[in-house]
Design a protein around this motif. Structure first.
Motif, PDB file in Angstrom:
ATOM      1  N   ARG A 252       3.662  -1.632  11.914  1.00 48.87           N
ATOM      2  CA  ARG A 252       2.988  -2.451  10.904  1.00 48.87           C
ATOM      3  C   ARG A 252       3.999  -3.221  10.055  1.00 48.87           C
ATOM      4  NH1 ARG A 252      -1.553   0.755   7.729  1.00 48.87           N
ATOM      5  NH2 ARG A 252      -0.643   2.642   8.622  1.00 48.87           N
ATOM      6  N   TRP A 253       5.163  -2.602   9.774  1.00 45.64           N
ATOM      7  CA  TRP A 253       6.186  -3.328   9.033  1.00 45.64           C
ATOM      8  C   TRP A 253       6.662  -4.542   9.837  1.00 45.64           C
ATOM      9  CZ3 TRP A 253       6.771  -3.469   4.207  1.00 45.64           C
ATOM     10  CH2 TRP A 253       6.638  -2.336   3.397  1.00 45.64           C
TER      11      TRP A 253
ATOM     12  N   GLY B  30       0.787   5.082  -1.977  1.00 48.47           N
ATOM     13  CA  GLY B  30       1.350   6.224  -1.271  1.00 48.47           C
ATOM     14  C   GLY B  30       0.898   6.342   0.162  1.00 48.47           C
ATOM     15  N   GLU B  31       0.379   5.247   0.742  1.00 50.92           N
ATOM     16  CA  GLU B  31      -0.068   5.261   2.129  1.00 50.92           C
ATOM     17  C   GLU B  31       1.134   5.082   3.057  1.00 50.92           C
ATOM     18  OE1 GLU B  31      -3.027   2.271   2.564  1.00 50.92           O
ATOM     19  OE2 GLU B  31      -4.438   3.222   1.177  1.00 50.92           O
ATOM     20  N   LYS B  32       1.054   5.693   4.218  1.00 51.31           N
ATOM     21  CA  LYS B  32       2.146   5.593   5.186  1.00 51.31           C
ATOM     22  C   LYS B  32       1.996   4.321   6.010  1.00 51.31           C
ATOM     23  CE  LYS B  32       4.434   8.047   8.965  1.00 51.31           C
ATOM     24  NZ  LYS B  32       4.419   9.226   9.848  1.00 51.31           N
ATOM     25  N   VAL B  33       3.064   3.548   6.061  1.00 54.95           N
ATOM     26  CA  VAL B  33       3.095   2.320   6.854  1.00 54.95           C
ATOM     27  C   VAL B  33       4.196   2.482   7.896  1.00 54.95           C
ATOM     28  CG1 VAL B  33       3.396  -0.174   6.837  1.00 54.95           C
ATOM     29  CG2 VAL B  33       2.314   0.966   4.881  1.00 54.95           C
ATOM     30  N   GLY B  34       3.789   2.536   9.182  1.00 54.52           N
ATOM     31  CA  GLY B  34       4.751   2.740  10.263  1.00 54.52           C
ATOM     32  C   GLY B  34       5.561   1.492  10.571  1.00 54.52           C
ATOM     33  N   TRP B  35       6.569   1.676  11.443  1.00 58.27           N
ATOM     34  CA  TRP B  35       7.464   0.559  11.742  1.00 58.27           C
ATOM     35  C   TRP B  35       6.751  -0.588  12.449  1.00 58.27           C
ATOM     36  CZ3 TRP B  35       8.348  -1.215  16.675  1.00 58.27           C
ATOM     37  CH2 TRP B  35       7.980  -0.378  17.725  1.00 58.27           C
TER      38      TRP B  35
ATOM     39  N   SER C 207       0.819  -1.216   0.000  1.00 59.45           N
ATOM     40  CA  SER C 207       0.000   0.000   0.000  1.00 59.45           C
ATOM     41  C   SER C 207       0.851   1.263   0.000  1.00 59.45           C
ATOM     42  CB  SER C 207      -0.940   0.005   1.210  1.00 59.45           C
ATOM     43  OG  SER C 207      -0.199  -0.019   2.425  1.00 59.45           O
ATOM     44  N   GLY C 208       2.066   1.178   0.563  1.00 59.88           N
ATOM     45  CA  GLY C 208       2.954   2.338   0.553  1.00 59.88           C
ATOM     46  C   GLY C 208       3.452   2.684  -0.834  1.00 59.88           C
TER      47      GLY C 208
ATOM     48  N   ALA D  94      -4.608   4.574  12.826  1.00 57.90           N
ATOM     49  CA  ALA D  94      -4.090   5.634  11.967  1.00 57.90           C
ATOM     50  C   ALA D  94      -5.226   6.427  11.317  1.00 57.90           C
ATOM     51  CB  ALA D  94      -3.185   5.029  10.898  1.00 57.90           C
TER      52      ALA D  94
END
Length: 290
Positions: A127-128, A120-125, A115-116, A287
């Motif tokens: 979720r990674w 262009g969605e932000k995926v934080g650490w 999705s990032g 989020a």
């Protein structure tokens, strides 16, 4: 959305997962006797009639259902979903429902991972980390190097990747097209694709199996209708975690009807993957609320 609507939506989504799991079982039964492409073609014919009927009854009619700003992407979505269905049913026949579903449930993690760069969605650490944990769960299921790894196990993984790409494409076109338009294009382009692949494999069916084929088509319509209604009355964030119940129902059908075996590594890997998937859904909801 009221609490009553949320409860009704959740109940509908539980029914959807049960119906889809039953549909997978019927597909496995039919594909064990008849060609996969034939089974999917007939199923899509009925699906196309269903979406055509919905379009004709809608306010914009057929013209409104066809009106899209992304005809190429909508067409590619329909084609991709048909290919994914072919792959999924082949996996059911070769691996069984338990193992196939256990691997396929990794698709929300693939969606989150892509999705990032795609949307262009932000995926934080966090979720990674959950995504990485989920893929550890898939690796446990695949058990590479253990002496029991089967190359066929990569079939449902390929299906999960394709369905994740389909989901991302659906979210991308949703920026400009309504859900009704996307649903219509999915059914019509899917039916054309399924027919192009299946018409060459026509073979007669027994009367009993035509009954199963009819039930397969009815479950497809009932499942999609209930899913549409559920998302109309309840928030997606409340319904998405329920989708994991399809693994439970699929395992029940696989073990009790088809004699599938739940291997320890599959149970452990599925638990890890589901836990990671639920965490990513929770983080995405947090989020969105922020």
């Amino acid at each position: 959305m009221t609490e009553q609507n949320t409860r009704l939506g959740v109940a509908m989504m539980v029914a959807v997962t049960f119906i889809f799991a039953a549909q997978d079982g019927i597909s496995r039964h039919l594909a064990g006797t008849y060609n996969v492409y034939l089974v999917v073609m007939i199923r899509y014919w009925v699906f196309a009639l269903f979406v055509l009927g919905l379009a004709l009854r809608s306010a914009g009619g057929l013209r409104g259902a066809l009106r899209t700003k992304h005809p190429l992407m909508q067409s590619l979505r329909g084609v991709l979903l048909v290919v994914e269905v072919w792959v999924a049913i082949i996996a059911f026949v070769k691996l069984g429902l338990v193992e196939s579903h256990s691997i396929f449930i990794s698709y929300p993690l693939i969606v989150a991972a892509l999705s990032g760069p795609v949307l262009g969605e932000k995926v934080g650490w966090r979720r990674w980390l959950a995504i990485a944990t989920g893929f550890v769960g898939v690796t446990i299921i695949l058990a590479p190097g253990s002496g029991v790894f089967r190359p066929e196990a990569l079939i449902p993984l390929a299906g999960a990747i394709m369905f994740a790409i389909y989901a991302l494409a659906t979210r991308w076109v949703a920026r400009d097209d309504s859900g009704e338009v996307s649903f219509f294009w999915t059914g019509i382009t899917g039916a054309l694709t399924a027919t192009a692949g299946g018409i060459w494999f026509w073979q007669p069916m027994s009367a009993g199996d035509w009954g199963w084929m009819g039930l397969l088509c009815l479950t497809a319509i009932a499942g999609h209708w209930l899913m549409i209604r559920a998302y109309e009355i309840a928030e997606a964030s409340a319904l998405q975690p329920i989708a994991y119940l399809q693994l439970v129902f699929g395992a029940i059908f696989g073990i009790t009807i088809f004699g599938d075996v739940l291997r320890p590594n599959v149970a452990l890997g599925a638990a890890v993957t589901v836990g990671a998937g639920l965490f990513t859904l929770w983080r995405a909801r947090r989020a969105a609320q922020r």
